[in-house]
Scaffold this active site. Structure first.
Site, PDB file in Angstrom:
ATOM      1  N   ASP A 136     -74.712 135.649  78.743  1.00 25.20           N
ATOM      2  CA  ASP A 136     -74.766 136.417  77.511  1.00 25.20           C
ATOM      3  C   ASP A 136     -73.823 135.822  76.469  1.00 25.20           C
ATOM      4  O   ASP A 136     -72.703 135.433  76.797  1.00 25.20           O
ATOM      5  CB  ASP A 136     -74.293 137.850  77.799  1.00 25.20           C
ATOM      6  CG  ASP A 136     -75.400 138.862  77.620  1.00 25.20           C
ATOM      7  OD1 ASP A 136     -75.837 139.042  76.482  1.00 25.20           O
ATOM      8  OD2 ASP A 136     -75.814 139.462  78.631  1.00 25.20           O
ATOM      9  N   ASP A 238     -77.005 138.164  72.338  1.00 24.67           N
ATOM     10  CA  ASP A 238     -77.002 139.619  72.230  1.00 24.67           C
ATOM     11  C   ASP A 238     -77.130 140.089  70.778  1.00 24.67           C
ATOM     12  O   ASP A 238     -76.397 139.610  69.908  1.00 24.67           O
ATOM     13  CB  ASP A 238     -75.676 140.140  72.818  1.00 24.67           C
ATOM     14  CG  ASP A 238     -75.597 141.645  72.807  1.00 24.67           C
ATOM     15  OD1 ASP A 238     -76.266 142.262  73.638  1.00 24.67           O
ATOM     16  OD2 ASP A 238     -74.864 142.191  71.961  1.00 24.67           O
ATOM     17  N   GLU A 292     -81.945 138.423  71.759  1.00 27.46           N
ATOM     18  CA  GLU A 292     -82.370 139.793  72.011  1.00 27.46           C
ATOM     19  C   GLU A 292     -83.002 140.325  70.730  1.00 27.46           C
ATOM     20  O   GLU A 292     -82.396 140.316  69.677  1.00 27.46           O
ATOM     21  CB  GLU A 292     -81.160 140.646  72.369  1.00 27.46           C
ATOM     22  CG  GLU A 292     -81.528 142.070  72.625  1.00 27.46           C
ATOM     23  CD  GLU A 292     -80.318 142.979  72.707  1.00 27.46           C
ATOM     24  OE1 GLU A 292     -79.252 142.639  72.163  1.00 27.46           O
ATOM     25  OE2 GLU A 292     -80.457 144.031  73.324  1.00 27.46           O
ATOM     26  N   HIS A 358     -80.639 146.096  81.894  1.00 25.58           N
ATOM     27  CA  HIS A 358     -79.475 146.987  82.015  1.00 25.58           C
ATOM     28  C   HIS A 358     -79.421 148.059  80.924  1.00 25.58           C
ATOM     29  O   HIS A 358     -78.549 148.918  80.955  1.00 25.58           O
ATOM     30  CB  HIS A 358     -78.196 146.147  81.967  1.00 25.58           C
ATOM     31  CG  HIS A 358     -78.023 145.500  80.628  1.00 25.58           C
ATOM     32  ND1 HIS A 358     -78.858 144.505  80.162  1.00 25.58           N
ATOM     33  CD2 HIS A 358     -77.145 145.732  79.626  1.00 25.58           C
ATOM     34  CE1 HIS A 358     -78.501 144.161  78.947  1.00 25.58           C
ATOM     35  NE2 HIS A 358     -77.454 144.885  78.594  1.00 25.58           N
ATOM     36  N   ASP A 359     -80.316 147.981  79.940  1.00 22.61           N
ATOM     37  CA  ASP A 359     -80.342 148.993  78.872  1.00 22.61           C
ATOM     38  C   ASP A 359     -81.456 150.011  79.080  1.00 22.61           C
ATOM     39  O   ASP A 359     -81.763 150.785  78.173  1.00 22.61           O
ATOM     40  CB  ASP A 359     -80.543 148.316  77.512  1.00 22.61           C
ATOM     41  CG  ASP A 359     -79.314 147.545  77.070  1.00 22.61           C
ATOM     42  OD1 ASP A 359     -78.193 147.967  77.394  1.00 22.61           O
ATOM     43  OD2 ASP A 359     -79.478 146.503  76.416  1.00 22.61           O
TER      44      ASP A 359
HETATM   45  C1  NOJ Z   1     -77.395 144.880  73.609  1.00 25.34           C
HETATM   46  C2  NOJ Z   1     -76.920 144.927  75.022  1.00 25.34           C
HETATM   47  O1  NOJ Z   1     -77.980 144.632  75.870  1.00 25.34           O
HETATM   48  C3  NOJ Z   1     -76.363 146.300  75.226  1.00 25.34           C
HETATM   49  O2  NOJ Z   1     -76.064 146.537  76.579  1.00 25.34           O
HETATM   50  C4  NOJ Z   1     -75.136 146.442  74.367  1.00 25.34           C
HETATM   51  O3  NOJ Z   1     -74.652 147.758  74.487  1.00 25.34           O
HETATM   52  C5  NOJ Z   1     -75.471 146.155  72.903  1.00 25.34           C
HETATM   53  N1  NOJ Z   1     -76.272 144.979  72.739  1.00 25.34           N
HETATM   54  C6  NOJ Z   1     -74.208 145.940  72.113  1.00 25.34           C
HETATM   55  O4  NOJ Z   1     -73.661 144.690  72.442  1.00 25.34           O
END
Ligand code: NOJ
Length: 584
Positions: A136, A238, A292, A358-359
């Site tokens: 990341d 990210d 992302e 993970h989100d």
């Molecule tokens: C995206 C990440 O995947 C997430 O986990 C994070 O909270 C936010 N960006 C902020 O960095």
């Protein structure tokens, strides 16, 4: 200003993620039957990326937090999956406001996770096993505990002042900006030492870096070189679509936050910055890159990844994962979205395929059916979908076991900062707490962050200490050790389908064609490449269903089925997944 929790969660998803990698053996091979850009072999197209959430994977030192030594101890397991790349969530020094997405030192390892020596052992252990490592890169923001920010906030004259976005208070209140994670969803935080506001699209402890400052860009490129020189194989950028900003901060229309990607995404000069990054770093190493988020349109997504533009390798779009919510989703919608994205990228540009990360809450709970009767077949069916689509699969750790939502019912069990902030916000405004709790039980990203279920011993074999987040109580039956010994387990099915994809370039590069488009129960499609044709049939329901494909299955060769006893005659069992070779 606020948005409802559903939109808030969608927002988190949108912000999100992804990347990829693998073996570079086929680097220059070209599949001759198709001359389009997408037929050109690249290791990152053939990669099957397994995402490891380090905090929850394996704890080696008993402090309740997963760590690098824990991952090292499981490298043979990771290798046994057949995957050839790992995406590791942030492992850099961090005060952990957002579990590592708030970095205080980009060249160091988070104490809880170990040391740089551990990192060196991890990467060499992966490379020895033919596994690439994607890391990341979190540079839309840093931590407020990064030295740059400490300096920046110390005085208006500090050389680091312009590393961040500041609005001097004597100019009045800055134009409203929406924050995804702030307790009041307000993205400007007043800072008394210099009588000014700083910008934070995420939490107050995640101030946004000022990409318009060339020094910031140079710092980031140097950080990237540092890790590329250590041998990493790729970067997942990210929240990168948000980095470029109009620093005059014009007012946005009321309610813009409902569609904030339109206002925050792909800002002025973003493509210049990516081009510069490509020129300075990406083109100089054999690394893959994925940002992302993919903007607001196919045109945006293409501009990020069309190879002649020399920016990134792969798009990571959220339309697909955004389909499911606590009310369910329609398969017709699902097919429409994935088909639309595939056709937009049929000839040029490359996509990521994923249903979890993970989100997100767990894949089987959101897109499948986590009831005891259907958890296994529906989880395997979804895995079949991911592994048979065009694009690079990103597969989230634990999904290979069919891990499901923990569905916490008490707020004390949650750890996710934006969720806890939103809970407090709802309380402050007199919101419907019961409704909120119901919503997060289904959709909170903590559902996907409970400890990996290794075996049936205490804490699922994750840690000898107290885990930082509760283990899902179903670990007694759903765990890697039990599944290892069961030939029909989700785990062993995952290994089989991974092998099928690796052995058959048609599943990587083949043309995708949707069949029986209006069938509300079965997703049917073919993949075709150089005389090879595969048929994929996926029953997305808990009832027996069939598809009208016009293909005579008597002449087809069944390659894989998620049931030990396959259906015959074209009728699929609940959540049955079948892949046939129908090449003539
Ligand atoms: C995206 C990440 O995947 C997430 O986990 C994070 O909270 C936010 N960006 C902020 O960095």
């Amino acid at each position: 200003m606020r948005i409802n929790i559903f939109k808030f969660i969608i927002a988190i998803i949108i912000i999100a993620f992804a990347f990829s990698s693998c073996q570079s053996t086929n680097q220059d091979k070209t599949i001759k039957a198709d001359s389009s850009e997408n037929s050109r072999s690249k290791w990152w197209k053939e990669a099957i990326v397994y995402q490891i959430y380090p905090r929850s994977f394996k704890d080696a030192n008993g402090d309740g937090i997963g760590d690098l030594k824990g991952i090292i101890s499981k490298l043979d397991y990771i290798k046994s999956l057949g995957i050839n790349a790992v995406w590791l969530n942030p492992i850099y020094s961090s005060p952990n406001d957002d579990n590592g997405y708030d970095i205080s030192d980009y060249r160091n390892i988070m104490k809880e996770f170990g040391t740089m020596q551990d990192f060196d052992s991890l990467i060499s252990g992966m490379h020895q096993r033919g596994i690439k490592l994607v890391m990341d890169l979190v540079v839309n923001h840093s931590s407020d505990e990064h030295d740059w920010f400490k300096q920046s906030r110390s005085s208006r004259a500090n050389p680091y002042r312009n590393y961040y976005h500041w609005w001097d208070a004597e100019r009045g209140k800055p134009p409203y900006r929406y924050s995804l994670f702030d307790i009041n969803h307000y993205a400007w935080k007043y800072d008394s030492p210099t009588n000014a506001y700083y910008l934070h699209y995420f939490s107050r402890k995640q101030p946004d870096l000022n990409w318009e400052n060339p020094k910031v860009r140079q710092e980031v490129f140097d950080i990237m070189k540092f890790w590329a020189n250590k041998g990493i194989d790729g970067f997942r950028l990210d929240a990168f679509q948000f980095v470029a900003k109009d620093t005059t901060f014009p007012a946005f229309p009321n309610g813009f936050e409902k569609d904030f990607v339109k206002y925050y995404g792909i800002g002025p000069h973003l493509h210049d910055y990516l081009h510069e990054m490509n020129n300075e770093v990406l083109s100089k190493y054999d690394v893959m890159s994925v940002a992302e988020g993919a903007g607001n349109s196919f045109a945006d997504a293409h501009d990020l990844v069309d190879s002649n533009r020399k920016e990134l390798n792969m798009a990571y779009a959220f339309d697909g994962v955004d389909i499911a919510n606590s009310k369910g989703y329609s398969l017709l919608h699902f097919k429409e979205v994935f088909t639309r994205w595939d056709s937009a990228f049929a000839d040029n540009g490359w996509l990521s395929i994923f249903l979890a990360n993970h989100d997100q809450a767990r894949m089987v709970s959101r897109f499948g059916n986590d009831s005891p009767a259907f958890r296994e077949p529906s989880s395997k069916m979804l895995t079949t979908f991911i592994m048979t689509m065009r694009g690079t699969p990103y597969y989230y750790n634990g999904d290979e076991l069919g891990m499901s939502n923990a569905g916490f019912t008490k707020i004390e069990d949650y750890r996710d900062m934006p969720t806890l902030n939103e809970y407090q916000h709802q309380k402050n405004i007199g919101g419907d707490i019961q409704k909120f709790m119901k919503e997060i039980q289904f959709s909170c990203r903590d559902n996907g962050r409970t400890p990996f279920q290794w075996d049936s011993s205490t804490n699922a074999g994750f840690s000898t200490g107290t885990p930082w987040i509760k283990v899902n109580p179903n670990y007694k039956t759903i765990n890697a050790a039990a599944e290892e010994n069961d030939v029909n387990s989700c785990l062993n099915y995952f290994r089989k389908i991974v092998k099928l994809r690796k052995d058959n370039p048609v599943l990587v590069y083949g043309k995708y064609e949707l069949l029986d488009k209006t069938n509300p129960n079965v997703y049917a499609y073919t993949r075709t490449l150089a005389g090879k044709k595969f048929l994929v049939l996926l029953n997305f329901t808990s009832k027996s269903s069939s598809a009208n494909t016009g293909i005579d299955l008597n002449k087809a060769r069944l390659l894989i089925d998620n049931y030990a006893e396959s259906s015959t005659g074209g009728m699929l069992k609940p959540y049955e997944a079948m892949v046939y070779d129908i090449s003539l």
